[in-house]
Design a protein around this motif. Structure first.
Motif, PDB file in Angstrom:
ATOM      1  N   CYS A   1       0.831  -1.199   0.000  1.00 58.92           N
ATOM      2  CA  CYS A   1       0.000   0.000   0.000  1.00 58.92           C
ATOM      3  C   CYS A   1       0.874   1.262   0.000  1.00 58.92           C
ATOM      4  CB  CYS A   1      -0.923  -0.010   1.208  1.00 58.92           C
ATOM      5  SG  CYS A   1      -2.103   1.345   1.217  1.00 58.92           S
ATOM      6  N   LEU A   2       1.921   1.271   0.788  1.00 54.48           N
ATOM      7  CA  LEU A   2       2.838   2.414   0.795  1.00 54.48           C
ATOM      8  C   LEU A   2       3.576   2.557  -0.530  1.00 54.48           C
ATOM      9  CD1 LEU A   2       4.362   2.248   4.378  1.00 54.48           C
ATOM     10  CD2 LEU A   2       2.739   3.915   3.486  1.00 54.48           C
ATOM     11  N   ALA A   3       3.948   1.439  -1.138  1.00 57.26           N
ATOM     12  CA  ALA A   3       4.615   1.479  -2.440  1.00 57.26           C
ATOM     13  C   ALA A   3       3.680   2.032  -3.508  1.00 57.26           C
ATOM     14  CB  ALA A   3       5.109   0.097  -2.821  1.00 57.26           C
ATOM     15  N   ALA A   4       2.425   1.604  -3.483  1.00 56.21           N
ATOM     16  CA  ALA A   4       1.456   2.114  -4.456  1.00 56.21           C
ATOM     17  C   ALA A   4       1.186   3.595  -4.231  1.00 56.21           C
ATOM     18  CB  ALA A   4       0.167   1.312  -4.369  1.00 56.21           C
ATOM     19  N   ALA A   5       1.077   4.016  -2.990  1.00 49.84           N
ATOM     20  CA  ALA A   5       0.862   5.433  -2.692  1.00 49.84           C
ATOM     21  C   ALA A   5       2.046   6.273  -3.146  1.00 49.84           C
ATOM     22  CB  ALA A   5       0.604   5.623  -1.206  1.00 49.84           C
ATOM     23  N   THR A   6       3.237   5.759  -2.965  1.00 48.61           N
ATOM     24  CA  THR A   6       4.437   6.466  -3.417  1.00 48.61           C
ATOM     25  C   THR A   6       4.468   6.568  -4.938  1.00 48.61           C
ATOM     26  OG1 THR A   6       5.643   5.706  -1.473  1.00 48.61           O
ATOM     27  CG2 THR A   6       6.956   6.482  -3.331  1.00 48.61           C
ATOM     28  N   ALA A   7       4.107   5.487  -5.618  1.00 51.02           N
ATOM     29  CA  ALA A   7       4.064   5.514  -7.082  1.00 51.02           C
ATOM     30  C   ALA A   7       3.029   6.510  -7.581  1.00 51.02           C
ATOM     31  CB  ALA A   7       3.763   4.119  -7.617  1.00 51.02           C
ATOM     32  N   CYS A   8       1.880   6.562  -6.935  1.00 49.79           N
ATOM     33  CA  CYS A   8       0.857   7.550  -7.309  1.00 49.79           C
ATOM     34  C   CYS A   8       1.364   8.967  -7.092  1.00 49.79           C
ATOM     35  CB  CYS A   8      -0.412   7.329  -6.492  1.00 49.79           C
ATOM     36  SG  CYS A   8      -1.348   5.877  -6.938  1.00 49.79           S
ATOM     37  N   GLN A   9       2.029   9.198  -5.989  1.00 48.58           N
ATOM     38  CA  GLN A   9       2.538  10.538  -5.693  1.00 48.58           C
ATOM     39  C   GLN A   9       3.613  10.950  -6.696  1.00 48.58           C
ATOM     40  OE1 GLN A   9       1.028  12.297  -3.371  1.00 48.58           O
ATOM     41  NE2 GLN A   9       2.223  14.077  -3.856  1.00 48.58           N
TER      42      GLN A   9
ATOM     43  N   LEU B   1      -2.734  19.461  -2.761  1.00 49.89           N
ATOM     44  CA  LEU B   1      -3.449  18.852  -1.645  1.00 49.89           C
ATOM     45  C   LEU B   1      -4.378  17.733  -2.107  1.00 49.89           C
ATOM     46  CD1 LEU B   1      -4.287  22.010   0.473  1.00 49.89           C
ATOM     47  CD2 LEU B   1      -2.600  20.235   0.978  1.00 49.89           C
ATOM     48  N   GLY B   2      -5.009  17.925  -3.245  1.00 50.71           N
ATOM     49  CA  GLY B   2      -5.889  16.897  -3.785  1.00 50.71           C
ATOM     50  C   GLY B   2      -5.140  15.630  -4.164  1.00 50.71           C
TER      51      GLY B   2
ATOM     52  N   SER C   1      -3.525  10.104  -3.632  1.00 56.91           N
ATOM     53  CA  SER C   1      -2.484   9.083  -3.611  1.00 56.91           C
ATOM     54  C   SER C   1      -2.579   8.203  -2.372  1.00 56.91           C
ATOM     55  CB  SER C   1      -1.092   9.715  -3.698  1.00 56.91           C
ATOM     56  OG  SER C   1      -0.825  10.476  -2.542  1.00 56.91           O
ATOM     57  N   ALA C   2      -3.179   8.716  -1.318  1.00 57.98           N
ATOM     58  CA  ALA C   2      -3.389   7.882  -0.127  1.00 57.98           C
ATOM     59  C   ALA C   2      -4.607   6.983  -0.288  1.00 57.98           C
ATOM     60  CB  ALA C   2      -3.553   8.768   1.100  1.00 57.98           C
ATOM     61  N   LEU C   3      -5.626   7.438  -1.037  1.00 63.41           N
ATOM     62  CA  LEU C   3      -6.860   6.672  -1.175  1.00 63.41           C
ATOM     63  C   LEU C   3      -6.870   5.722  -2.366  1.00 63.41           C
ATOM     64  CD1 LEU C   3      -9.515   9.392  -0.305  1.00 63.41           C
ATOM     65  CD2 LEU C   3      -8.607   7.588   1.160  1.00 63.41           C
ATOM     66  N   LEU C   4      -6.171   6.041  -3.447  1.00 60.84           N
ATOM     67  CA  LEU C   4      -6.198   5.197  -4.642  1.00 60.84           C
ATOM     68  C   LEU C   4      -5.712   3.766  -4.408  1.00 60.84           C
ATOM     69  CD1 LEU C   4      -5.220   7.557  -7.579  1.00 60.84           C
ATOM     70  CD2 LEU C   4      -7.370   6.376  -7.213  1.00 60.84           C
ATOM     71  N   PRO C   5      -4.677   3.528  -3.633  1.00 60.87           N
ATOM     72  CA  PRO C   5      -4.272   2.133  -3.401  1.00 60.87           C
ATOM     73  C   PRO C   5      -5.309   1.318  -2.633  1.00 60.87           C
ATOM     74  CG  PRO C   5      -2.446   3.581  -2.911  1.00 60.87           C
ATOM     75  CD  PRO C   5      -3.652   4.441  -3.130  1.00 60.87           C
ATOM     76  N   LEU C   6      -6.227   1.960  -1.958  1.00 57.34           N
ATOM     77  CA  LEU C   6      -7.241   1.252  -1.192  1.00 57.34           C
ATOM     78  C   LEU C   6      -8.460   0.862  -2.026  1.00 57.34           C
ATOM     79  CD1 LEU C   6      -7.142   3.443   2.019  1.00 57.34           C
ATOM     80  CD2 LEU C   6      -5.949   1.296   1.580  1.00 57.34           C
ATOM     81  N   VAL C   7      -8.573   1.403  -3.240  1.00 64.80           N
ATOM     82  CA  VAL C   7      -9.714   1.131  -4.106  1.00 64.80           C
ATOM     83  C   VAL C   7      -9.527  -0.234  -4.760  1.00 64.80           C
ATOM     84  CG1 VAL C   7     -10.923   1.890  -6.196  1.00 64.80           C
ATOM     85  CG2 VAL C   7     -10.104   3.564  -4.537  1.00 64.80           C
ATOM     86  N   ALA C   8     -10.554  -1.059  -4.695  1.00 54.77           N
ATOM     87  CA  ALA C   8     -10.506  -2.382  -5.323  1.00 54.77           C
ATOM     88  C   ALA C   8     -10.878  -2.253  -6.794  1.00 54.77           C
ATOM     89  CB  ALA C   8     -11.472  -3.321  -4.619  1.00 54.77           C
TER      90      ALA C   8
END
Length: 63
Positions: A8-16, A41-42, A47-54
């Protein structure tokens, strides 16, 4: 807990990183500081919420 946290942290980092690249290429030279701040800010929240979406199964196979 750590099995799910690291991906999840890796995906959030990639999104960011992707959002930051878009910002640098498209918005960095603009003088609309309010919109730039809102975008920053958006994307932080996104980037924090996208990895949590199925994803649907059809999309998961493509990725």
């Amino acid at each position: 807990m750590t099995n799910g946290l690291l991906p999840c942290l890796a995906a959030a980092t990639a999104c960011q990183v992707a959002f930051n690249l878009c910002y640098r290429l498209l918005l960095a030279r603009l003088s609309t500081f309010g919109w730039n701040r809102a975008y920053s800010l958006g994307t932080l929240v996104a980037s924090a919420l996208l990895p949590l979406v199925a994803l649907p199964a059809a999309w998961a196979r493509l990725l």
